[in-house]
Design an enzyme around this catalytic site. Structure first.
Site, short mmCIF file in Angstrom:
data_model
loop_
_atom_site.label_atom_id
_atom_site.label_comp_id
_atom_site.label_asym_id
_atom_site.label_seq_id
_atom_site.Cartn_x
_atom_site.Cartn_y
_atom_site.Cartn_z
CD GLU A 27 -2.91 -1.02 -0.06
OE1 GLU A 27 -2.98 0.02 -0.71
OE2 GLU A 27 -3.54 -2.06 -0.36
CE1 TYR A 110 -6.81 2.64 -0.65
CE2 TYR A 110 -4.47 2.60 -0.13
CZ TYR A 110 -5.55 2.13 -0.86
OH TYR A 110 -5.36 1.14 -1.78
CG ASP A 128 -8.42 3.31 -4.32
OD1 ASP A 128 -9.65 3.30 -4.59
OD2 ASP A 128 -7.63 2.47 -4.78
#
Ligand code: SF4
Length: 338
Positions: A27, A110, A128
């Site tokens: 990520e 996120y 996102d």
């Protein structure tokens, strides 16, 4: 979910991953980076540092060198700092709640949602660009998603429609749908199983959604790089200031619109006047860097700047440089192609 299980063939190595370290790493690498570009970096990182302890023990130089070319170097700095906190203060164990994850450097809502749902199955929705696009088009939301109000709205909506019992699959499904079907340009609506209830499709508003408010202001900066050589060595310095490319290396730099500034070298023992040997341009999100490169032979290996030192040319490969410097060094054969 039906589409995800039957028709989603998007294959990426971190999908189905349950190890929080690998999910977190993927990520961080993927923030502001396309999956295809981030993939080789992810594989190299996992090979070099299979666990968070391996990453924590690595030197800054080594990790920045591996990160080289991905840009947004703050991500790399935070990656290292968080790896060390987890390895040394948390006994190598990742936090397993959303709120604890949020306390770590470089982890925002996120990434915390991604780790919480993919690794631990917790009911958090990832939001996102892909998710914003699907939600905005499907529900017909014209609120700009990059404003405080818009962020809050999309965050709440994403949680409202989340399949709480299957958050990992659901998150993967909506992100992949956004990446492969509900694409920014030319979405594949004819193949999309959301078509019959999609607001944007029915109202022919696909090109108008989602809405973004901010226009990015791009500033131009001029970096005059002086490559000082003395016998088999080259002078480099580390960028320590809070600016782009922090912690990376570069040749001696004078920033400014003016070209060659001869006065700046009056104290140095130059063999001859620096000669311009090339230029390059690199576009970042908010800046365009115009780099001009000058070459100069110098008689003695003197200290030229606060954060610099002389390096044998063959050792340059051990340091991380911005992309524009790497390309130029390769062009003039100071660095060899990988
Ligand atoms: S129908 Fe088209 S616009 Fe609507 S969600 Fe599907 S791909 Fe996106």
């Amino acid at each position: 979910m039906q589409w995800h299980h039957q028709e989603n063939f998007r294959s990426l190595p971190w999908k189905q991953e349950k190890d929080p370290y690998k999910i977190w790493l993927s990520e961080i690498i993927l923030q502001q980076t396309r999956a295809e570009q981030g993939l080789p970096y992810y594989l190299r990182f996992i090979e070099a540092y299979p666990t968070v302890r391996h990453l924590a023990q690595a030197t800054d130089e080594e990790v920045f060198r591996l990160w080289q070319g991905l840009g947004y170097y703050n991500r790399c700095k935070n990656l290292l700092s968080t790896a060390r906190v987890i390895a040394y203060d948390m006994n190598g164990v990742f936090p397993n709640t959303y709120d604890e994850l949020l306390k770590l450097k470089g982890i925002g809502s996120y990434t915390a949602a991604a780790v919480a749902s993919f690794a631990y199955g917790l009911p958090y929705a990832v939001v996102d660009g892909n998710v914003n696009r699907v939600l905005s088009r499907f529900f017909g939301i014209d609120l700009p998603f990059d404003t405080t109000e818009g962020k809050k709205y999309f965050f709440e909506l994403a949680h409202k429609v989340l399949d709480r019992a299957n958050s990992a699959s659901y998150n993967q499904a909506i992100m992949d749908l956004g990446a492969t079907v509900c694409k920014p340009q030319n979405p594949l609506c004819d193949e999309c199983l959301l078509k019959k209830n999609c607001f944007a499709y029915a109202q022919e508003m696909i090109g108008l959604l989602p809405v973004k408010s901010k226009k990015i202001v791009v500033k131009e900066r001029f970096f005059n790089y002086y490559i000082f050589k003395c016998k088999d060595k080259v002078y480099i310095q580390k960028r320590t200031a809070k600016d782009i490319w922090q912690n990376l290396h570069e040749p001696f730099l004078l920033e400014g619109d003016d070209k060659l500034n001869e006065d700046a070298f009056s104290n140095f023992h130059l063999q001859s006047k620096p000669v311009e040997i090339g230029q390059s341009k690199q576009r970042l999100t908010h800046q365009i860097i115009v780099a001009r490169f000058y070459l100069a032979e110098i008689k003695t290996q003197e200290k030229i700047s606060e954060n610099g030192w002389w390096v044998v040319v063959s050792e340059l490969k051990n340091y991380a440089f911005p992309k524009t410097v790497v390309s130029f060094f390769k062009k003039i054969k100071l660095l060899l192609d990988d």
